[in-house]
Design an enzyme around this catalytic site. Structure first.
Site, mmCIF file in Angstrom:
data_model
loop_
_atom_site.group_PDB
_atom_site.id
_atom_site.type_symbol
_atom_site.label_atom_id
_atom_site.label_comp_id
_atom_site.label_asym_id
_atom_site.label_seq_id
_atom_site.Cartn_x
_atom_site.Cartn_y
_atom_site.Cartn_z
ATOM 1 C CG ASP A 52 35.525 32.058 38.893
ATOM 2 O OD1 ASP A 52 36.599 32.659 39.064
ATOM 3 O OD2 ASP A 52 34.619 32.513 38.154
ATOM 4 C CB ILE B 66 36.302 39.969 33.551
ATOM 5 C CG1 ILE B 66 35.625 40.829 34.590
ATOM 6 C CG2 ILE B 66 37.802 39.890 33.802
ATOM 7 C CD1 ILE B 66 34.126 40.837 34.525
ATOM 8 C CB SER C 70 46.324 40.274 24.095
ATOM 9 O OG SER C 70 45.438 39.233 23.813
ATOM 10 N NE ARG C 71 46.904 33.806 26.571
ATOM 11 C CZ ARG C 71 46.106 32.762 26.730
ATOM 12 N NH1 ARG C 71 46.593 31.645 27.220
ATOM 13 N NH2 ARG C 71 44.837 32.829 26.407
ATOM 14 C CE LYS D 206 36.016 36.181 41.384
ATOM 15 N NZ LYS D 206 35.245 35.377 40.366
HETATM 16 P P1 NAP Z 1 38.614 34.541 30.260
HETATM 17 O O1 NAP Z 1 37.512 35.078 29.414
HETATM 18 O O2 NAP Z 1 39.034 33.129 30.092
HETATM 19 O O3 NAP Z 1 39.856 35.515 30.054
HETATM 20 C C1 NAP Z 1 41.078 35.352 30.695
HETATM 21 C C2 NAP Z 1 42.159 35.931 29.797
HETATM 22 O O4 NAP Z 1 43.413 35.839 30.477
HETATM 23 C C3 NAP Z 1 42.332 35.173 28.492
HETATM 24 O O5 NAP Z 1 41.448 35.655 27.498
HETATM 25 C C4 NAP Z 1 43.776 35.448 28.176
HETATM 26 O O6 NAP Z 1 43.850 36.697 27.519
HETATM 27 C C5 NAP Z 1 44.460 35.656 29.519
HETATM 28 N N1 NAP Z 1 45.339 34.526 29.900
HETATM 29 C C6 NAP Z 1 46.627 34.619 30.265
HETATM 30 N N2 NAP Z 1 47.133 33.442 30.579
HETATM 31 C C7 NAP Z 1 46.170 32.566 30.412
HETATM 32 C C8 NAP Z 1 46.107 31.186 30.567
HETATM 33 N N3 NAP Z 1 47.153 30.454 30.973
HETATM 34 N N4 NAP Z 1 44.938 30.577 30.305
HETATM 35 C C9 NAP Z 1 43.866 31.279 29.884
HETATM 36 N N5 NAP Z 1 43.873 32.633 29.713
HETATM 37 C C10 NAP Z 1 45.029 33.252 29.980
HETATM 38 O O7 NAP Z 1 38.268 34.706 31.805
HETATM 39 P P2 NAP Z 1 37.463 35.883 32.504
HETATM 40 O O8 NAP Z 1 36.050 35.505 32.648
HETATM 41 O O9 NAP Z 1 37.787 37.177 31.880
HETATM 42 O O10 NAP Z 1 38.080 35.771 33.973
HETATM 43 C C11 NAP Z 1 39.359 36.242 34.285
HETATM 44 C C12 NAP Z 1 39.378 36.544 35.753
HETATM 45 O O11 NAP Z 1 38.365 37.515 36.021
HETATM 46 C C13 NAP Z 1 39.061 35.337 36.633
HETATM 47 O O12 NAP Z 1 39.852 35.332 37.786
HETATM 48 C C14 NAP Z 1 37.599 35.524 36.991
HETATM 49 O O13 NAP Z 1 37.281 34.973 38.269
HETATM 50 C C15 NAP Z 1 37.503 37.030 37.035
HETATM 51 N N6 NAP Z 1 36.152 37.531 36.793
HETATM 52 C C16 NAP Z 1 35.400 37.074 35.758
HETATM 53 C C17 NAP Z 1 34.083 37.511 35.599
HETATM 54 C C18 NAP Z 1 33.178 37.082 34.471
HETATM 55 O O14 NAP Z 1 31.971 37.360 34.515
HETATM 56 N N7 NAP Z 1 33.686 36.431 33.416
HETATM 57 C C19 NAP Z 1 33.558 38.434 36.496
HETATM 58 C C20 NAP Z 1 34.375 38.923 37.496
HETATM 59 C C21 NAP Z 1 35.658 38.455 37.631
HETATM 60 P P3 NAP Z 1 44.802 36.915 26.263
HETATM 61 O O15 NAP Z 1 44.410 35.862 25.300
HETATM 62 O O16 NAP Z 1 44.475 38.295 25.877
HETATM 63 O O17 NAP Z 1 46.234 36.741 26.729
#
Ligand code: NAP
Length: 314
Positions: A171, A15, A37-38, A93
């Site tokens: 989610d 996101i 970013s980690r 969110k």
């Molecule tokens: P994602 O692709 O898994 O990305 C989350 C990022 O958070 C990871 O790439 C990582 O970035 C970081 N992170 C830090 N601590 C972490 C941990 N313990 N485990 C995993 N990742 C960790 O997820 P996402 O889809 O972007 O979603 C993130 C949030 O945005 C969620 O709450 C989701 O509900 C919300 N969201 C997502 C979407 C969608 O379409 N995907 C839409 C709206 C909202 P680094 O590796 O850079 O540290």
């Protein structure tokens, strides 16, 4: 003109890269000064990347605000640290893994005099405000939420979604709740909830939730992560003047079967809308923390009858 708000984005996943970075690049209200970013790998040319929020605080980079895009389970501690630095804080969110930690953040932000913005991006979908406006003054008879998507398509590799505090099918489901709590005039209560857990996961893959509003209007919600073929992000509200249907997650609206193409009240895009609002909140020195969608999810878990279903293997 007011100086841009110096912003760091934390958690460079799907996101952050798909929506946050383009929206920040498209506004002069913010200047992206760092990413966190980690693995320490930069996401944007010319923008410094650090590995943690602690490293960000030590870096000497001038920061006014942060946008936290991590999974919910780790959000509270990062946000609390940001607030302690005096940084305005925007939360993806859901705003936290539990209600209590979001309330604690709201109180901490107030005490520190910084802005906390708990975002609900679906509320900024184009037709949500027109739907809300149309429903005002109508007699609402019932509503139905159908939010069915294929988890393998939309959440590949996102292990956190299946872990405790990851919400599973809630989610995406909480996006529907963020819309329904915006467009209906009365507060909703959960009356019955069925949660379907794969035997090998700690979060539900599907749910059926019955709610009602203060006046007894029934609202049914059908969530399913196992949907193949056409995907559904639909809300239908039956009224005395016909059925209002919001589809495509709030992007399309039809009333009594006629599509509404009016631009009146329409939003300019979910994430550009969120950043516009965040800037306005910062400049006005106020917060926006509405926990009502998260409270309904928490109540669905509190009232939930659990049924175990087939294991989910990605
Ligand atoms: P994602 O692709 O898994 O990305 C989350 C990022 O958070 C990871 O790439 C990582 O970035 C970081 N992170 C830090 N601590 C972490 C941990 N313990 N485990 C995993 N990742 C960790 O997820 P996402 O889809 O972007 O979603 C993130 C949030 O945005 C969620 O709450 C989701 O509900 C919300 N969201 C997502 C979407 C969608 O379409 N995907 C839409 C709206 C909202 P680094 O590796 O850079 O540290």
């Amino acid at each position: 003109m007011t100086k841009p708000i110096r912003l760091a984005v934390i958690g460079m996943g799907k996101i952050a890269c798909d929506q946050h970075l383009p929206s920040i690049a498209g506004t002069q209200k913010f200047e992206l000064v760092a990413t966190v970013s980690r693995d320490g790998k930069p996401s944007v040319d010319g923008v410094q990347c650090v590995r943690s929020i602690e490293e960000l605080a030590d870096s000497g980079i001038g920061i006014d605000a942060v946008s936290i895009c991590t999974p919910p389970q780790v959000r509270h501690d990062i946000a609390q640290f940001a607030i302690e630095q005096g940084w305005h804080t925007m939360l993806e969110k859901p705003p936290g893994a539990t209600l209590a930690e979001v309330i604690a953040l709201r109180d901490a932000a107030k005490a520190a005099g910084v802005t906390l913005f708990a975002t609900w991006h679906s509320r900024y979908a184009a037709m949500v405000e027109p739907a809300r406006a149309w429903l005002r003054g109508r007699e609402i008879r019932r509503a139905k939420i159908t939010w069915r998507e294929d988890v393998r398509v939309w959440h590949p590799g996102q292990e956190w979604i299946w872990q405790p505090g990851g919400f599973g099918v809630f989610d995406p489901g909480i996006n529907a709740l963020s819309i329904i709590t915006r467009i209906l005039p009365e507060p909703l209560f959960v009356t019955k909830s069925q949660l379907f857990f794969p035997g090998n996961q700690a979060a539900p893959i599907a749910a059926e939730v019955s709610m009602r509003d203060r006046k007894g209007v029934p609202v049914e919600m059908d969530l399913d992560f196992r949907q193949e073929g056409p995907q559904h992000w639909d809300i239908d509200v039956e009224t005395d003047a016909g059925t209002l249907s919001l589809s495509h997650g709030g992007a399309k609206l039809s009333i009594a079967g006629v599509e509404n193409r009016s631009e009146e009240n329409a939003m300019e895009g979910e994430y550009p809308g969120l950043y516009k609002r965040f800037a306005a909140l910062v400049w006005a020195s106020v917060s926006d923390v509405d926990v009502s969608p998260l409270r309904l999810v928490a109540d669905a878990f509190l009232c939930g009858r659990i049924t175990m279903v087939e294991d989910f293997i990605e």
